[in-house]
Design an enzyme around this catalytic site. Structure first.
Site, PDB file in Angstrom:
ATOM      1  N   GLY A  72      21.622 -19.533 -14.573  1.00 46.58           N
ATOM      2  CA  GLY A  72      21.338 -19.952 -15.383  1.00 46.58           C
ATOM      3  C   GLY A  72      20.213 -19.118 -16.290  1.00 46.58           C
ATOM      4  O   GLY A  72      20.039 -19.203 -17.609  1.00 46.58           O
ATOM      5  N   GLU A  73      19.227 -18.246 -15.679  1.00 45.74           N
ATOM      6  CA  GLU A  73      18.412 -17.513 -16.527  1.00 45.74           C
ATOM      7  C   GLU A  73      19.123 -15.638 -16.792  1.00 45.74           C
ATOM      8  O   GLU A  73      18.674 -14.866 -17.587  1.00 45.74           O
ATOM      9  CB  GLU A  73      17.833 -16.845 -14.896  1.00 45.74           C
ATOM     10  CG  GLU A  73      17.742 -17.913 -14.062  1.00 45.74           C
ATOM     11  CD  GLU A  73      16.258 -19.141 -14.539  1.00 45.74           C
ATOM     12  OE1 GLU A  73      15.550 -19.160 -15.518  1.00 45.74           O
ATOM     13  OE2 GLU A  73      16.382 -20.440 -14.124  1.00 45.74           O
ATOM     14  N   ARG A  76      29.562 -15.549  -6.151  1.00 45.24           N
ATOM     15  CA  ARG A  76      30.463 -16.388  -6.099  1.00 45.24           C
ATOM     16  C   ARG A  76      30.727 -17.010  -7.558  1.00 45.24           C
ATOM     17  O   ARG A  76      29.543 -17.724  -8.025  1.00 45.24           O
ATOM     18  CB  ARG A  76      31.277 -17.064  -5.240  1.00 45.24           C
ATOM     19  CG  ARG A  76      32.077 -18.224  -4.915  1.00 45.24           C
ATOM     20  CD  ARG A  76      31.870 -18.409  -3.944  1.00 45.24           C
ATOM     21  NE  ARG A  76      33.627 -19.286  -3.526  1.00 45.24           N
ATOM     22  CZ  ARG A  76      33.334 -20.599  -3.067  1.00 45.24           C
ATOM     23  NH1 ARG A  76      32.452 -21.241  -2.166  1.00 45.24           N
ATOM     24  NH2 ARG A  76      34.272 -21.431  -2.897  1.00 45.24           N
ATOM     25  N   LEU A 113      32.115 -20.703  -9.410  1.00 46.01           N
ATOM     26  CA  LEU A 113      32.491 -21.613  -8.833  1.00 46.01           C
ATOM     27  C   LEU A 113      33.383 -21.951 -10.155  1.00 46.01           C
ATOM     28  O   LEU A 113      33.973 -22.768 -10.080  1.00 46.01           O
ATOM     29  CB  LEU A 113      31.305 -23.006  -9.043  1.00 46.01           C
ATOM     30  CG  LEU A 113      30.392 -22.431  -7.962  1.00 46.01           C
ATOM     31  CD1 LEU A 113      29.503 -23.510  -7.855  1.00 46.01           C
ATOM     32  CD2 LEU A 113      31.136 -22.389  -6.307  1.00 46.01           C
TER      33      LEU A 113
END
Ligand code: FES
Ligand code: FES
Lengths: 746, 172
Positions: A710-711, A634, A636
């Site tokens: 993030g990665e 999901r 956000l």
């Protein structure tokens, strides 16, 4: 009336935006304190040996200098190296700054000058004389790789390579189609724009407030209390804004130690900030050499897969990351052998850098897959689909979800992949060769234990508090969105407080797990707040909600409403007023399920498509287009999510073409430790990045179904670009970065 | 010109116009404009990313031109007009470039942002950038390690378009 748009899942501007665009957001080295003093670090000029003597006379004579700390006069700190271990420390003995005369790497901190002004401290540091006793050093991985070893102690949280499956060597030997090569990655440095800095504010009664550049206020606090023998009541760490981390601020660095030490001795506030060159004196992505061998039948079905890596580490710690395991997760193979070893060098300990290990290993695997596609004449996407697996074949576990097929399909469609000509050097634009390449990406979807507190006031304002950091990832914003939706509030009615060790516990911000962890904690906390609120709403005189269960009500527009009859409602203000309360509070902890992760594995996936233009005469490469299709559960906030992926792609472009910390092995020193010579992408290097989030529903990964972003953006990008360069030029460059000299020589 | 020998801790008085206000300060001759702002005047909106003129985080406007404040000695700023990120908004009313940066999500960690915004404001004034490509080229002195570049270009294009609209309206 019940249908106000949810904030979660909708694009929202960053709630910390106004503070950041006006300069009001304060970073670690910007906090004010009365009587603030300034520390300047002196770094070792040799890579290995001992300090024989200091000559401090000239430095001490500089007006304004208060004290110079060296190993000879530093105060007593914890004796055992183990006291210096932090939450993310790999096995070994962490560097203890100013501990003794021993030098373990170039630019190791050896003295701290503290003065009343920054200028005086800097000037004095330049006047310190140091006599060294040199010892032989080794900084060359090409030589040290011959003494590589399997790390005897595994780093917690990093799975070692799985046991071999089948007989990969034998399968390779008898296979009709084989590719086998060595792929290497240069040392890279994180170089967040904010320098590593710490301001220690000396409070009355000997307590200290520490503003540290950190991805984990609790990790900093734990380190300081353990090293200096302080109680956690005496040390509060407050770091609301972090100017980029990318993993560099996971572990405490020596400027923290030095600032706290000086503050405790001088009983004054102290700031210590590294210089940009000193930013190359600690954590970095380790130089790594991969060997990959894949064999297949003529239809491209993989018969064997071998992936072995040797990575650099320091003499004093065994830093480990997951480089090779990805190869057992992406494709099906009956015979797999993966291996990971370290080689010791006289360098600072490497550390986690954005998707630690993944782009390193996947550059190798995905380049090799491209070589296999070339060898079999099969389209690179088709080859990957023929070897697709629905399981984590390392542990033979099913996955919570995997929409990688959708990433291939949607990414290819957006990119226009079907128009690609198979043969290298077959596409052109004017004088330039054009290349199209692709690669897959994978990263772990993790969740850690986290707590959060939520306070709802009679005025309908919600405050959410959590010790987690926002290093630019958008945590303030997504937690605001989650809180606002839970209580049916506008976004600006919610305040989020982060980056403070006195707030409810959160893990360090790394591993792409903050949204899943702290997001789940906020979800649970708000749920419990809603229950309390309903209880009070029922007690209001004439309440229409007396019989309502939590499922029967909706929180919306400052009201608690019956879902069936939304006009029947109680306001937050009335509910709290009736209870005689100004505010209500809840605090909850979300923990990863204990059983689920043992049964199923969770990963984010990506398919990255890159277009390069290569000047045929000069071999200058430009990345003109990238499409990154992401499956991460999901989403956000599509706006901040897209930015995170774009940032990851920019990192991938840097890794592919620019980033390399070079060592002069004669002196055992980095040569380009500044932003003029360590090249990171600039605006002119970046254009045409498109991000796609494919639909991925996952109700097993964690309570809110997110996998983290993030990665994953960086993971497959460098490989896709390397493959595009091969497609453009017919040249296969197997060492990153792909610079002009390598292309000209190929 | 009279030459004067300075003792190491001698200070020199300068007067600058800072965000529209006159400021008188005594500065060490070794103090850069960046350190003057951050350490001595508590204006920490201007960032230090390298201290060597290599990153642009310290960009401010000096007499309207964008400059790396780490490469300027404070003592040489006597009589100059300096605008920092703190001086762009009019009270609570953000500068159009600040608004565009928020709207386009042109930052993540926010550390390069004040420098990017000052640089972008000057870029628009300079009037040399007429395409995305030229914006990218002329914004390449400001590194963003978070990689917000495409969004930064979007934000600048928005402000340029807004300005063109205003000019057109004014001309009509
Ligand atoms: S701090 Fe001035 S250019 Fe980097
Ligand atoms: S926003 Fe983080 S460096 Fe640009």
């Amino acid at each position: 009336m019940l249908s106000n748009d949810p904030h979660v899942g909708s694009p929202r501007s960053r709630v910390d935006g106004p503070a950041k665009v006006t300069g009001r957001a304060s970073y670690a080295a910007e906090f004010k304190a009365t009587g603030l003093t300034h520390g300047y670090i002196l770094s070792s000029a040799i890579p290995r040996g001992r300090i024989r003597a200091f000559d401090l006379a000239a430095a001490l004579a500089v007006p304004g200098v208060l004290q110079i700390f060296t190993h000879e006069n530093r105060p007593q700190t914890a004796w055992f190296a183990s006291s210096y271990r932090d939450q993310v420390a790999p096995p070994g003995k962490p560097l203890r700054p100013l501990y003794d005369a021993e030098i373990q790497h170039s630019d190791q901190p050896i003295a701290l000058v503290v003065a009343s002004t920054f200028e005086a401290a800097r000037d004095a540091a330049s006047l310190i004389g140091v006599t060294y006793e040199r010892a032989p050093h080794e900084t060359d991985l090409e030589r040290a790789r011959h003494d590589s070893y399997e790390p005897p102690k595994k780093r917690s949280g990093i799975a070692p390579p799985p046991d071999p499956k089948g007989d990969a060597t034998a399968a390779f030997g008898g296979a009709p189609i084989k590719v086998s090569a060595e792929y290497s990655l240069a040392t890279e440095h994180h170089n967040p724009m904010e320098l590593h800095g710490t301001t220690v504010v000396w409070e009355s009664g000997g307590k200290i407030t520490v503003h540290d550049k950190t991805q984990g206020t609790l990790n900093t606090q734990g380190y300081v209390t353990s090293v200096f023998g302080l109680s956690s009541d005496d040390v509060r760490v407050v770091s609301p804004f972090v100017g980029g981390g990318f993993g560099s601020a996971l572990r405490p660095h020596h400027q923290l130690f030095l600032a706290v030490m000086a503050s405790l001795v001088l009983e004054r506030s102290v700031r210590v900030e590294m210089t940009r060159t000193q930013m190359f004196s600690h954590v970095h992505r380790p130089q790594t050499i991969n060997t990959v061998a894949i064999s297949a039948d003529p239809d491209g079905h993989i018969l064997s897969l071998q992936h072995n890596a040797v990575a650099a580490t320091s003499r004093y710690e065994d830093y480990q990351e997951n480089v090779v395991n990805w190869s057992g997760m992406l494709y099906h193979s009956e015979a797999t052998q993966l291996g990971y070893e370290l080689a010791k060098l006289d360098i600072p300990t490497p550390g986690d850098m954005r998707a630690p290990g993944a782009p390193t290993g996947l550059f190798a695997l995905e380049s090799a897959m491209d070589e296999l596609a070339h060898a079999t004449g099969i389209d690179p996407i088709e080859l990957r689909l023929r070897n697709y697996t629905e399981r984590d074949e390392n542990d033979d576990k099913p996955l919570t979800s995997k929409e990688l097929r959708a990433c291939y399909a949607e990414g290819a469609a957006r990119f226009g992949w079907s128009r690609r000509k198979m043969t290298p050097r077959s596409m052109r634009a004017g004088k330039e060769l054009v290349g199209w390449g692709m690669a897959s990406g994978v990263w772990e979807a993790m969740m850690m234990k986290s707590s959060a507190r939520a306070t709802l006031g009679r005025d309908g304002r919600l405050e959410i508090a959590c010790a987690a950091s926002d290093i630019g990832t958008g945590t303030y914003t997504i937690l605001s969105q989650i809180g606002a939706d839970a209580l049916g509030l506008e976004l600006d009615a919610v305040t989020v407080k982060l980056g403070d060790s006195s707030l409810p516990m959160a893990p360090i911000q790394g591993g792409s797990w903050t949204a899943a962890s702290s997001g789940s904690a906020v979800t649970l906390t708000c749920r419990s707040l809603c229950e309390t609120l309903l209880k009070h709403a029922k007690a209001v005189e004439g309440s229409p909600l007396t019989e309502a269960a939590i499922e029967d009500v909706a929180f919306n527009g400052g009201m608690i409403r019956l879902r069936r009859e939304p006009d029947r409602a109680v306001s937050i203000t009335d509910a709290l007023a009736a209870a005689g309360l100004d505010q209500i509070e809840a605090e909850e902890t979300a923990s990863p399920g204990l059983i689920a992760p043992m049964r199923r594995a969770s990963y984010t996936h990506s398919a990255v498509f890159a277009e390069v233009h290569v000047d045929e005469q000069l071999d200058i490469v430009r990345v003109t287009r990238v499409v990154s299709a992401i499956a991460a559960g999901r989403i956000l906030n599509p706006k901040t999510a897209r930015s995170q992926i774009i940032g990851g792609v920019v990192w991938g472009i840097g890794m592919a073409l620019h980033e390399e910390t070079m060592t002069d092995h004669r002196f055992g020193r980095f040569m380009n430790s500044n932003l003029g010579e360590y090249h990171v992408p600039v605006n002119a290097d970046i254009d045409g990045i498109e991000v796609i989030f494919v639909e991925e529903h996952d109700d097993k990964v964690n309570p809110i179904g997110v996998k983290g972003l993030g990665e994953i953006g960086v993971v497959g990008t460098a490989a896709a670009i390397a493959n595009a360069i091969h497609h453009a030029t017919g040249k296969r460059i197997r060492s990153l970065p792909i610079t002009v000299d390598k292309l000209l020589a190929a | 010109m009279t030459l004067r020998t300075l003792a190491p801790d001698d200070k020199i008085g300068i007067t600058i116009s800072l965000n529209g206000r006159p400021v008188q300060v005594e500065v060490d001759t070794a103090t850069t404009l960046l350190d003057l702002l951050r350490n001595h005047l508590a204006l920490t909106g201007t960032k230090k990313g390298c201290d060597h003129g290599q990153c642009g985080a310290c960009t401010v406007l000096i007499d309207g031109e964008r400059m790396n404040s780490c490469l300027k000695l404070a003592v040489m700023m006597d009589g100059r007009e300096i605008t920092t990120i703190e001086g762009l908004a009019e009270g609570d009313e953000l500068h159009p470039m600040q608004r565009a940066f928020i709207e386009r999500d042109a930052f993540q960690c926010g550390y390069c942002t004040p420098g990017q915004i000052c640089s972008a404001v000057a870029l628009v004034e300079e009037g040399h950038a007429h395409s995305r490509e030229q914006i990218r080229e002329l914004m390449s002195g400001n590194i963003c390690r978070c990689g917000a570049y495409p969004n930064i270009v979007d934000a600048i294009e928005d402000v340029m378009a807004e300005r063109r609209g205003q000019f057109r309206e004014a001309a009509e």
